[in-house]
Enzyme design. Structure first.
Site, PDB file in Angstrom:
ATOM      1  N   LYS A  34     112.276 -47.385  96.876  1.00  0.00           N
ATOM      2  CA  LYS A  34     112.514 -46.764  95.565  1.00  0.00           C
ATOM      3  C   LYS A  34     111.332 -45.886  95.182  1.00  0.00           C
ATOM      4  O   LYS A  34     111.501 -44.723  94.791  1.00  0.00           O
ATOM      5  CB  LYS A  34     112.702 -47.844  94.502  1.00  0.00           C
ATOM      6  N   ASN A  35     110.112 -46.428  95.308  1.00  0.00           N
ATOM      7  CA  ASN A  35     108.926 -45.720  94.796  1.00  0.00           C
ATOM      8  C   ASN A  35     108.504 -44.559  95.681  1.00  0.00           C
ATOM      9  O   ASN A  35     107.634 -43.789  95.304  1.00  0.00           O
ATOM     10  CB  ASN A  35     107.776 -46.698  94.571  1.00  0.00           C
ATOM     11  N   CYS A 128     105.773 -49.391  78.726  1.00  0.00           N
ATOM     12  CA  CYS A 128     107.016 -50.025  79.156  1.00  0.00           C
ATOM     13  C   CYS A 128     106.758 -51.529  79.092  1.00  0.00           C
ATOM     14  O   CYS A 128     105.764 -51.989  78.554  1.00  0.00           O
ATOM     15  CB  CYS A 128     107.386 -49.588  80.567  1.00  0.00           C
ATOM     16  N   ARG A 133     100.742 -47.961  80.301  1.00  0.00           N
ATOM     17  CA  ARG A 133     101.047 -46.937  81.315  1.00  0.00           C
ATOM     18  C   ARG A 133     100.570 -45.534  80.921  1.00  0.00           C
ATOM     19  O   ARG A 133     101.361 -44.591  80.801  1.00  0.00           O
ATOM     20  CB  ARG A 133     102.546 -46.906  81.618  1.00  0.00           C
ATOM     21  N   ASP A 320     103.480 -55.535  92.511  1.00  0.00           N
ATOM     22  CA  ASP A 320     104.941 -55.632  92.405  1.00  0.00           C
ATOM     23  C   ASP A 320     105.481 -56.908  93.037  1.00  0.00           C
ATOM     24  O   ASP A 320     106.654 -57.230  92.862  1.00  0.00           O
ATOM     25  CB  ASP A 320     105.607 -54.416  93.063  1.00  0.00           C
ATOM     26  N   ARG A 412     117.502 -51.639  88.693  1.00  0.00           N
ATOM     27  CA  ARG A 412     116.616 -50.465  88.839  1.00  0.00           C
ATOM     28  C   ARG A 412     115.980 -50.455  90.230  1.00  0.00           C
ATOM     29  O   ARG A 412     115.597 -49.411  90.737  1.00  0.00           O
ATOM     30  CB  ARG A 412     115.506 -50.524  87.780  1.00  0.00           C
TER      31      ARG A 412
END
Ligand code: EPZ
Length: 458
Positions: A34-35, A128, A133, A320, A412
């Protein structure tokens, strides 16, 4: 487990129902990162030719990024896990707040827009669920490259006021190896006039994947994966076709799923040196890990003991995977300590794990965990992407049934998660807008029930 009927009728939002305690067997398939995909999509704005990105996961974040690029005037076509992007006719240098708010990674567009259009107006992404952030390092880098940047009413207005509308190379030092800031500077400098160096650059695999694609588009970037990256600006970039690296965070989540259910599993495709810190911690706590084929790993969990982790930038233990690893430590033998040093608010899974009977004491961003024999199924809620993954792992290992809400977070970052877990033997299903009837358990009742059960079991 006795149930206490509730007399009120509730509607449970879309959720996962998980029957815990089932061993898993087989292969857990890893999707594209994803990233990496998100920043590669933003990089499509740097060329007028067509970019084909393959192995892109179907995730809500990817769909939002697609909407953002379309909003700017790019043309996108999807086929399976491939996306073709042509941004020859981009005409819009600003992003609407509603899109930026729903996807922080949209801020990655600022560098390419500045390069292509000489201007960019992007709302501040704001905080978030895991922290404030800030984007100060991104802005510092853009200013060093000659952009004029100001923030009015929470909108970042950037422009290049030189006649040729071109950024100038510069020597930039990051005070912290920020992944996003490194990516912003890479994309803004690859078409700048002259040479740029980034010192204390982030070294994550996603940075290396971005540079591999940019170089295949004609960029001249050296040193990706090290602390110092050098970029020699070129006149333009052409289209290319690029295959996204496997998602190391999903792969790590699956390795932990094997460990927490005490199930031998094969996980892949993955790139082992993208997971070195995670693999060594899994080995340290009692798993044997071996290569299987050329890009899979076999994990055989034995007795799991508590180990300490501290999160840090790559190649350290990834932030993560802090939450998923904590779920594992909750049922490990003995004590462990988990320190979160990257983000300031990344412990939202603790309250839910405690609801399931975990014994965790939180001291600011350090969790002190005392392993318990087993967790107990409960009504649990995810509040951010990686906490949600951690809680689902805990439900897989728990005794009894759980209801997990918070799918908007989970979707997500994990493609077809329940399908992949079902394929290896989990009893997990996605339910939509059910109403609870009599004899259903209210979440409060379950947690009280769990704690009593846990006390008896301790
Ligand atoms: C990327 O976020 C990832 N997101 C994150 O994954 C990941 O956790 C993070 O890198 C660290 O590996 C994407 O790639 C889309 P940072 P990013 O800039 O770029 C501070 C997930 O779950 N900072 O390395 O935002 C920041 O507040 C997500 O998939 C500044 O202070 O991470 C944080 O404390 C979550 N100023 C630290 O640096 C800045 O200008 C690390 O942030 C930028 C960052």
């Amino acid at each position: 487990m006795s149930s206490v009927a509730t007399i009120k009728r509730n509607v449970i939002p879309p959720h996962l129902e998980v029957k815990g305690g089932y061993p898993l067997t087989g292969i857990l398939k890893v999707s594209g990162a994803k990233n990496s995909s998100l920043v590669l999509m933003a990089a499509a704005l740097l060329t007028k030719e067509t970019l084909c990105i393959k192995n892109v996961p179907h995730l809500t974040d990817i769909h939002v990024m697609s909407e953002i690029l379309s909003n700017l005037g790019a043309k996108l076509t999807n086929k399976g896990n491939s996306i073709k992007i042509n941004s020859e006719f981009i005409h819009n240098a600003e992003l609407p707040y509603r899109l930026v708010q729903s996807l922080r990674a949209s801020f990655f567009c600022i560098g390419p827009l500045l390069t292509r259009l000489g201007e960019a107006n992007i709302p501040l992404p704001g905080g978030c669920n895991i922290g404030t952030r800030p984007v100060d390092a991104h802005i510092h880098g853009l200013k060093a490259l000659g952009a004029e940047v100001e923030i009015n009413n929470d909108v970042v207005k950037a422009q290049v006021s030189t006649k040729d509308k071109r950024l100038r190379g510069a020597n930039i030092t990051l005070t912290y190896p920020s992944v996003g800031a490194t990516e912003t500077i890479l994309m803004a400098s690859c078409l700048a006039l002259g040479k740029t160096t980034i010192s204390n650059a982030a070294r994550e695999p996603e940075i290396q994947d971005l540079v591999k694609m940019l170089n295949s588009m004609g960029a001249r970037i050296y040193g990706a994966g090290t602390k110092k990256i050098t970029i020699i600006g070129v006149e333009n970039l052409k289209g290319t076709s690029h295959f996204v690296i496997p998602d190391r965070i999903e792969a790590g989540t699956f390795l932990i799923a094997a460990a927490i259910t005490r199930s031998p599993l094969i996980v892949g495709p993955l790139i082992p040196n993208h997971l070195s810190a995670v693999i060594s911690k899994l080995q340290e706590c009692g798993c044997s890990i071996s290569h299987h084929g050329n890009n899979h790993i076999k994990i055989i969990p034995r007795e799991i003991s508590g180990v300490d982790i501290t999160t840090s930038p790559f190649p350290g233990f990834p932030t993560d995977l802090q939450a998923p690893f904590m779920s594992l430590m909750a049922t490990a033998k003995g004590s462990s300590k988990i320190k979160e040093k990257v983000f300031e608010k990344r412990m939202q899974h603790v309250i839910e794990l405690k609801k399931m009977g975990a014994c965790i004491y939180l001291e600011k961003n350090t969790a002190h965990i005392k392993g318990v024999k087993e967790l107990v199924g409960s009504n649990v809620e995810g509040r951010d992407l990686r906490s949600s993954a951690a809680i689902v792992l805990a439900c897989l290992s728990a005794k009894g049934n759980s209801i997990f809400t918070g799918l908007e977070h989970l979707d997500r970052g994990y493609e077809k998660l329940e399908e992949k877990l079902t394929n290896v033997g989990s009893i997990i299903s996605r339910k939509f807008n059910q109403t609870t009837s009599h004899n259903s358990l209210s979440s409060k009742t379950i947690s009280e029930e769990n704690i009593d059960t846990q006390k008896k079991a301790a």
